[in-house]
Scaffold this active site. Sequence first.
Site, PDB file in Angstrom:
ATOM      1  N   GLY B  12      44.706  42.753  45.422  1.00 56.03           N
ATOM      2  CA  GLY B  12      44.107  41.470  45.018  1.00 56.03           C
ATOM      3  C   GLY B  12      45.077  40.593  44.252  1.00 56.03           C
ATOM      4  N   THR B  13      45.237  39.347  44.710  1.00 55.77           N
ATOM      5  CA  THR B  13      46.246  38.507  44.062  1.00 55.77           C
ATOM      6  C   THR B  13      46.164  37.091  44.585  1.00 55.77           C
ATOM      7  OG1 THR B  13      48.566  38.539  43.469  1.00 55.77           O
ATOM      8  CG2 THR B  13      48.078  38.761  45.761  1.00 55.77           C
TER       9      THR B  13
END
Lengths: 237, 232
Positions: B12-13
């Site tokens: 996640g980013t």
Amino acid sequence: MLSSHSYQDPGKMKDYHYSGPVEHKFSPYSFNGGTVLAVAGEDFAIVASDTRLSEGYSIHSRDSPKCYKLTDTTVIGCSGFHGDCLTLTKIIDARLKMYKHSNNKTMTSGAIAAMLSTILYGRRFFPYYVYNIIGGLDEHGKGAVYSFDPVGSYQRDTYKAGGSASAMLQPLLDNQIGFKNMEGVQHVPLTQEKAVQLVKDVFISAAERDVYTGDALRLCIITKEGIKEQTVALRKD
Amino acid sequence: MTVRRPFPLSHGTTTLGFIFQGGVIAAADTRASAGGLVACPAVNKITPIHSHLVVTSSGSGADCMLWERILGREIRLYQLRHRRCLSIRGTAKLLSFMLHPFKGTDVCVALTLCGWDKSGPKLIYVCSDGARLQGDIFSVGSGSPYAYGVLDGRLRWNLSKEEAVSLAREAVFRATHRDAYSGNNVDLFHITAQGWSQRKREELKEEYYRDMERRAKTVEKGKRETVLDALG
């Protein structure tokens, strides 16, 4: 049977009723609990862990500390699956000896951390189920903490909690050591006495709320004089 | 036969990169999440490989860290063996070919190579699925749709350096606001013919409070205008 409820949509109760054939498979992993914590100060580092070894609803041992001494200036804390913790520490010890014999010097904390990252990634597709935290002194004598995930991603921190109670301890450490989420406070550097007291208080709190943490706390305080160990009693229930 | 992992890995980013008249801007958030827990709020997602190349990473944290190390090693070995620096396109191709044996496995890396070589500014996206794409604007990660929205609206070739930096920061800020798996701080790198330079890491908490104040003022202004309209 006692009501016609079971003929309707099971809804939330579907987890508690038999819903059809279920395949069970042998899992090579198991979770043995335990919490590890490391704090780095200006010229010291503390690695602490509880000593409870559990599996499911049972306690296997009340005296199984999770800190392992690697060199005179480095201690590693490993929690998760105890089988993988033992094997991993054996492999690290062997690699430390090999380095000592080929390079005629002891590995520094940073070098051990980089090596552990490659050891863990070597098993990327069948990982060691271990949450590692390395605490020690770097080449300049300052405290260093390196925290890892099970497949080798790591970075240097000032403080880190790992293991079953990590989600409870980390926010408390962020607030007390990192002075996060507070307004108008003075950022005083952490003294060794205050750090030791904080670690003890934090583990007592963890033992209250996490079933896998308790029995006793083993503290390793690393300074340039060497490694001192302390044992503190925790809740045994 | 693979074994089921009993733990979640970090994912996640929001990362982004774009080319404009003043060079290449690379920006990213700093949150690493593992399942629902924030594993680390201060990760470096943008890593310099050499003086004129930085790599933004997205996907699994351990995979990105190790593959960036491997890439750095191979680039240095190439430089020592052939006595010249590999071009950005060559670097991207090398990385893509090294990742190919791991296609179909659990390895999850999505990197954007942002750099400057003999042919000017370059932005190339490489991922473990096998994609290798050159472009002028890329955003990668769970927060990328929100970042694309902001960038597509305001990106132009002839932005000044300050405007470009502020646009990149705004895009990451909006993405962290809407995406649960992005957050904490913004890292910004600027690459020119002279090399890369890093902007100081910025806490988004301040930006969020400034934004809230701005909104409160606009709502106030709107209310006053409606009252005046009603009276006048």
